[in-house]
Write an enzyme that holds these catalytic residues in place. Structure first.
Site, PDB file in Angstrom:
ATOM      1  N   SER A  93      -7.647   4.016   9.015  1.00 36.56           N
ATOM      2  CA  SER A  93      -8.302   4.006   7.700  1.00 36.56           C
ATOM      3  C   SER A  93      -7.565   3.056   6.748  1.00 36.56           C
ATOM      4  O   SER A  93      -8.156   2.171   6.133  1.00 36.56           O
ATOM      5  CB  SER A  93      -8.308   5.436   7.153  1.00 36.56           C
ATOM      6  OG  SER A  93      -8.586   5.467   5.786  1.00 36.56           O
ATOM      7  N   LYS A 103      -8.615  -1.285   5.726  1.00 37.67           N
ATOM      8  CA  LYS A 103      -8.802  -1.783   4.358  1.00 37.67           C
ATOM      9  C   LYS A 103      -7.799  -2.895   4.035  1.00 37.67           C
ATOM     10  O   LYS A 103      -8.136  -3.894   3.415  1.00 37.67           O
ATOM     11  CB  LYS A 103      -8.635  -0.637   3.354  1.00 37.67           C
ATOM     12  CG  LYS A 103      -9.830   0.305   3.347  1.00 37.67           C
ATOM     13  CD  LYS A 103      -9.634   1.457   2.385  1.00 37.67           C
ATOM     14  CE  LYS A 103      -8.617   2.436   2.906  1.00 37.67           C
ATOM     15  NZ  LYS A 103      -8.866   3.845   2.639  1.00 37.67           N
ATOM     16  N   ASP A 120     -14.999   2.819   6.835  1.00 41.24           N
ATOM     17  CA  ASP A 120     -13.923   3.728   6.424  1.00 41.24           C
ATOM     18  C   ASP A 120     -14.361   4.572   5.236  1.00 41.24           C
ATOM     19  O   ASP A 120     -14.061   5.767   5.168  1.00 41.24           O
ATOM     20  CB  ASP A 120     -12.652   2.951   6.075  1.00 41.24           C
ATOM     21  CG  ASP A 120     -11.618   3.891   5.484  1.00 41.24           C
ATOM     22  OD1 ASP A 120     -11.162   4.787   6.231  1.00 41.24           O
ATOM     23  OD2 ASP A 120     -11.307   3.787   4.290  1.00 41.24           O
ATOM     24  N   HIS A 167       0.839  -1.192   0.000  1.00 44.07           N
ATOM     25  CA  HIS A 167       0.000   0.000   0.000  1.00 44.07           C
ATOM     26  C   HIS A 167       0.879   1.249   0.000  1.00 44.07           C
ATOM     27  O   HIS A 167       1.811   1.357   0.792  1.00 44.07           O
ATOM     28  CB  HIS A 167      -0.888   0.021   1.258  1.00 44.07           C
ATOM     29  CG  HIS A 167      -1.773   1.234   1.306  1.00 44.07           C
ATOM     30  ND1 HIS A 167      -2.996   1.265   0.662  1.00 44.07           N
ATOM     31  CD2 HIS A 167      -1.601   2.450   1.863  1.00 44.07           C
ATOM     32  CE1 HIS A 167      -3.538   2.456   0.853  1.00 44.07           C
ATOM     33  NE2 HIS A 167      -2.712   3.194   1.569  1.00 44.07           N
ATOM     34  N   ARG A 192     -14.384  12.936   6.637  1.00 42.80           N
ATOM     35  CA  ARG A 192     -13.130  13.605   7.050  1.00 42.80           C
ATOM     36  C   ARG A 192     -12.666  14.595   5.998  1.00 42.80           C
ATOM     37  O   ARG A 192     -12.135  15.660   6.309  1.00 42.80           O
ATOM     38  CB  ARG A 192     -12.045  12.548   7.301  1.00 42.80           C
ATOM     39  CG  ARG A 192     -12.261  11.771   8.596  1.00 42.80           C
ATOM     40  CD  ARG A 192     -11.361  10.544   8.659  1.00 42.80           C
ATOM     41  NE  ARG A 192      -9.972  10.882   8.516  1.00 42.80           N
ATOM     42  CZ  ARG A 192      -9.050  10.118   7.922  1.00 42.80           C
ATOM     43  NH1 ARG A 192      -9.390   8.954   7.409  1.00 42.80           N
ATOM     44  NH2 ARG A 192      -7.807  10.509   7.841  1.00 42.80           N
TER      45      ARG A 192
END
Ligand code: URA
Length: 433
Positions: free
Chosen positions: A183, A187, A161, A82, A168
């Site tokens: 967050s 995921k 999320d 990620h 947000r």
């Protein structure tokens, strides 16, 4: 339990229990706790922070708000990566096929671009026919057969999320380490991979502008992943300058394939090799140096490029695009941007380059906007390069001349010049594990 009492407790600096966090996230996901109360709690978290235990409980509650993928069929071979987001960051396209040739299974969900950052799913869709929405069965079958599958984020994965992130975005509650860490990790954990490599970007084109906050975020995410029994490593990498020389969807696919064809080196290849080597070392439990030798061999032998073509074809894409880049649709307008300064380029504000590319049509200003896959920027001069006034420093690709002026102004405002050569910048700052 009442939402208002939980907000009050956090506002006063209290530590929320796992039950309180679960109550809040479940209520918010179900629409029973309204957005204004969730926003108030998010703002209180921004100011007061959270303990590691609270962040772990928040991550867990968000992960369990939807489906959790079961990749246990791949044992400890499933591996995900990620990136916290940057400009010109096409590393997933390079890394996934490399890792799949070396024992890993990269079954991954990726995002679309928004704002100044690009998204892997948009890049892949620039290849004719490439399908980014697959059923659960198709996803698993391709992971088994090819070792690589990348799709768009399923709406049923960590829906808490998804809702909270949108909130947000408009309540100025993005820049909180507990909220970002939970967050991202909710995921990643829901996506099921056993090993996770996190590329935490720091610099002008990144979300984290400073090293201190990038490190704190990396440490928090590694702790969460480990507490959930996953192998996790984070690399903190430079995003003070766009990665590679291409920004924009099809231009980035071409550059990524270029790395695997042995035609592209430089910073992009270096970061890809580091990330892939970490993934390969975690999957095969081998030292980093050995993993790196295997990664370089997978590129040099052409095996990783062949795997990329196999993956693209398996997902319905026309793999001949990767052999012959001329097949990608071309932009109507190619504009040569000239330098308005002279000397060494001492700094590039990467975020502004991302915005310039978006202005040319490569990005969206809001979710769902159409995208011009052929639009983007070829960066011809980067930090440390010496340029003369009037020299071509970038090539803009766009559908209309009318889009050039604003992008040119933005691009030129991103550059600083100096008389002497700047110190070379580090690309990979450190590893957190
Ligand atoms: N990326 C995410 O998925 N979440 C954040 O909060 C920030 C970046």
């Amino acid at each position: 339990m009442r939402a208002v009492d939980i907000i009050q407790k956090k506002k006063e600096g209290g530590e929320l229990t796992a039950d309180e966090i679960k109550f809040f996230i479940e209520g918010f996901t179900a629409g029973e706790i309204p957005e204004y109360q969730m926003s108030a709690l998010a703002m209180a978290i921004c100011f007061v922070g959270m303990t590691d235990r609270e962040v772990a409980d928040l991550t867990d509650a968000m992960m369990r708000s939807g489906d959790v993928l079961d990749l246990s069929a791949f044992g400890d071979k499933s591996v995900d990566k990620h990136s916290t987001g940057g400009v010109g960051d096409k590393t997933s396209l390079v890394i996934a096929p490399i890792v799949a040739t070396l024992g890993g299974v990269v079954a991954k969900m990726s995002g679309r671009g928004l704002g100044h950052t690009g998204g892997t799913v948009d890049k892949l869709e620039s290849i004719a026919g490439f399908k980014t929405a697959l059923s659960g069965d198709e996803f698993m079958a391709q992971a088994k057969k090819v070792g690589v599958v990348i799709t768009g984020q399923s709406g049923t994965l960590a829906p808490a999320d998804k809702k909270l992130y949108a909130l947000r975005d408009v309540t100025s509650t993005i820049d909180s380490i507990p909220l970002i860490a939970s967050s991202i990790m909710s995921k990643k954990l829901a996506a099921g991979s056993h090993s996770i490599v996190l590329d935490v970007k720091v610099g002008s084109g990144a979300f984290m502008k400073y090293m201190e906050s990038a490190k704190a975020l990396a440490e928090e995410m590694v702790k969460i992943g480990k507490s959930c029994g996953r192998r996790v490593r984070a690399l903190i990498t430079n995003m003070d300058v766009p990665l590679g020389r291409a920004v924009g969807n099809s231009l980035e696919v071409i550059e990524a394939a270029g790395v695997l064809k042995g035609e592209v080196g430089g910073d992009l290849k270096e970061v890809c090799v580091a990330l892939a080597s970490n993934m390969v070392s975690m999957v095969n439990l081998i030292p980093y140096e050995e993993a790196m030798a295997r990664v370089l061999d997978a590129i040099d032998s052409g095996r990783a490029f062949d795997k990329m073509k196999e993956w693209v074809a398996a997902q319905g894409g026309d793999a001949s695009y990767l052999d012959d880049f001329d097949l990608f649709p071309k932009a109507k307008v190619v504009y040569e941007l000239k330098s308005d300064g002279a000397g060494y380029i001492s700094k590039i504000d990467a975020e502004k380059i991302g915005v310039a590319s978006s202005l040319l049509g490569a990005g969206r200003t809001k979710a769902g906007d159409p995208i011009d896959y052929s639009a983007g920027i070829e960066i011809l001069a980067k930090t440390g390069d010496r340029v003369a006034r009037g020299e071509t420093i970038a090539r803009f690709h766009t559908s209309s001349e009318a889009l050039v002026a604003a992008a040119a102004e933005k691009y030129l405002s991103a550059l600083s010049y100096s008389e002497s050569a700047p110190e070379p910048e580090k690309l990979i700052y450190c590893t957190v594990e």
